[in-house]
Design an enzyme around this catalytic site. Structure first.
Site, PDB file in Angstrom:
ATOM      1  N   CYS A 136      14.804   4.795  -2.400  1.00  0.00           N
ATOM      2  CA  CYS A 136      14.155   3.500  -2.363  1.00  0.00           C
ATOM      3  C   CYS A 136      14.545   2.863  -3.673  1.00  0.00           C
ATOM      4  O   CYS A 136      14.066   3.257  -4.732  1.00  0.00           O
ATOM      5  CB  CYS A 136      12.628   3.635  -2.253  1.00  0.00           C
ATOM      6  SG  CYS A 136      11.807   2.045  -2.371  1.00  0.00           S
ATOM      7  N   CYS A 139      11.426   1.071  -5.528  1.00  0.00           N
ATOM      8  CA  CYS A 139      10.347   1.875  -6.097  1.00  0.00           C
ATOM      9  C   CYS A 139      10.498   3.311  -5.639  1.00  0.00           C
ATOM     10  O   CYS A 139      11.446   3.976  -6.003  1.00  0.00           O
ATOM     11  CB  CYS A 139       8.980   1.297  -5.782  1.00  0.00           C
ATOM     12  SG  CYS A 139       8.603   1.225  -4.034  1.00  0.00           S
ATOM     13  N   SER A 140       9.588   3.764  -4.828  1.00  0.00           N
ATOM     14  CA  SER A 140       9.686   5.171  -4.454  1.00  0.00           C
ATOM     15  C   SER A 140       9.168   5.413  -3.045  1.00  0.00           C
ATOM     16  O   SER A 140       8.518   6.406  -2.787  1.00  0.00           O
ATOM     17  CB  SER A 140       8.926   6.028  -5.454  1.00  0.00           C
ATOM     18  OG  SER A 140       7.587   5.594  -5.521  1.00  0.00           O
ATOM     19  N   CYS A 141       9.445   4.473  -2.138  1.00  0.00           N
ATOM     20  CA  CYS A 141       9.045   4.688  -0.758  1.00  0.00           C
ATOM     21  C   CYS A 141       9.721   5.940  -0.243  1.00  0.00           C
ATOM     22  O   CYS A 141      10.897   6.164  -0.510  1.00  0.00           O
ATOM     23  CB  CYS A 141       9.441   3.507   0.108  1.00  0.00           C
ATOM     24  SG  CYS A 141       8.479   2.080  -0.315  1.00  0.00           S
TER      25      CYS A 141
END
Lengths: 235, 131
Positions: A136, A139-141
């Protein structure tokens, strides 16, 4: 601001981004690109939060100490469901096709607790010609429901920025070298869509049970930063 | 870039003292974040001296028996539900808080959840306590 302050002077709040949000101090609360699945918490989440709030207020628990323990273990929230799904796909051609057609639906058939999540999951299959990786970039999906919580490196700027530009170098950092002719495709998660990689089934595993096969499926192999384990690595 | 996996002594002691904690070679494993939180809460309270592990195991055993009597399949998947029930009972019995306070806080978090639009962080406000 409506934030509660405890006697340690720590202001904290909870993020609703993931259904199972967890306490983060605001200072650490940086990225902002919300991928929303809904601010729905299970009864267990609410009970744990109730306990945490009270025990912090009463001074039994210091949020920082609790965070340290949780952080230590969040990467241990196992990718059990994912491994189960991949092992089944390796054994059952019809399930594999269903998984590649609609991963959300296929996963829900074998893991009840995943059924309630609104995000759209797409499974991408590795072949000798094609290696898939997920990231991602914003961000950090992460497909939390099948892989547990993301590892620290997944959330790092280094991984997010490098994997698109130089996937081979990133793979080398993970100790993975692919033939030059293998194409590498990097899938960027979005608000609605998460990916999971279907790694190649290792050689020498003919006739293995799904349970035994699942032990070969590592978290990294489903993110694309690793391969499934060799048959010799599992008893 | 592999993350270091540190095994704190206290977690190992807990895993050794309390039977049935789902674990692999490196330590306890969890199926969801709330389980890790529930585990961490017990660890922290133990370190604060609120209870000893044998006491915890005995109470957890009782909770598991109760659940089995009520039809729990006991497949290991519900382990942390019993753990959570033990935690709630332990803090109430030790006077760290009361069942009533737990209920009030549960309801407050529930209210906070319902009034928070999707995509916004859930924050607990005084109004959530209905006061």
């Amino acid at each position: 601001m409506g934030l509660r302050e405890n006697q340690f002077g720590t202001v904290f709040r909870l993020r609703a981004t993931h259904p199972l949000g967890y306490i983060r101090r605001m200072a650490e609360h940086h990225h902002e690109h919300d991928h929303e699945e809904g601010s729905t918490l299970t009864d267990m989440d609410l009970r744990v939060r109730a306990l945490e709030t009270i025990l912090v207020d009463k001074g039994y628990i210091e949020p920082a100490a609790l965070d340290r323990i949780v952080e230590l273990y969040e990467t241990k929230i196992g990718p059990h469901i994912g491994a189960q799904v991949i092992a089944k796909a390796w054994c059952d051609a019809a399930f594999k096709q269903a998984l590649l057609d609609d991963a959300s639906k296929a996963v829900a058939t074998i893991a009840q607790q995943v059924g309630s999540v609104g995000e759209h999951l797409i499974a991408v299959e590795n072949t000798p010609q094609l290696h898939n990786m997920i990231v991602c970039t914003l961000c950090s999906c992460y497909p939390t429901d099948v892989l547990g919580l993301p590892p620290t490196w997944y959330k790092s700027f280094a991984y997010r920025s490098r994997v698109v530009k130089e996937p081979r170098a990133v793979l080398a950092d993970f100790g993975v070298a692919l033939p030059a002719e293998t194409e590498i495709r990097v899938w960027d998660s979005t608000a609605e869509t998460r990916y999971v990689v279907v790694p190649m089934r290792p050689a020498g595993t003919e006739g293995w049970s799904e349970e035994r096969l699942a032990k070969l499926v590592t978290r990294d192999s489903m993110v694309g930063t690793g391969l499934a384990k060799n048959s010799s690595e599992v008893a | 870039m592999p993350e270091p996996l540190i095994e704190p002594k206290s977690a190992r002691r807990a895993a050794e003292s309390v039977p049935g904690i789902p674990r692999d070679a490196a330590g306890p494993v969890f199926r969801a974040p709330w389980e890790a939180h529930a585990f961490a809460l017990a660890l922290t309270l133990h370190e604060k001296g609120l209870f000893a592990w044998p006491e915890w195991s005995a109470m957890l055993g009782e909770e598991i028996k109760k659940a089995q009597a009520a039809g729990d399949p006991d497949t290991g998947e519900t382990y942390y539900l019993h753990w959570l029930a033990t935690l709630e009972r332990m803090v109430a019995e030790k006077g760290a808080t009361s069942t009533q306070a737990l209920t009030e806080h549960f309801q407050a978090w529930e209210r906070a959840m319902h009034r928070t639009p999707h995509g916004k962080p859930i924050e607990l406000k005084d109004e959530d306590f209905g006061r």
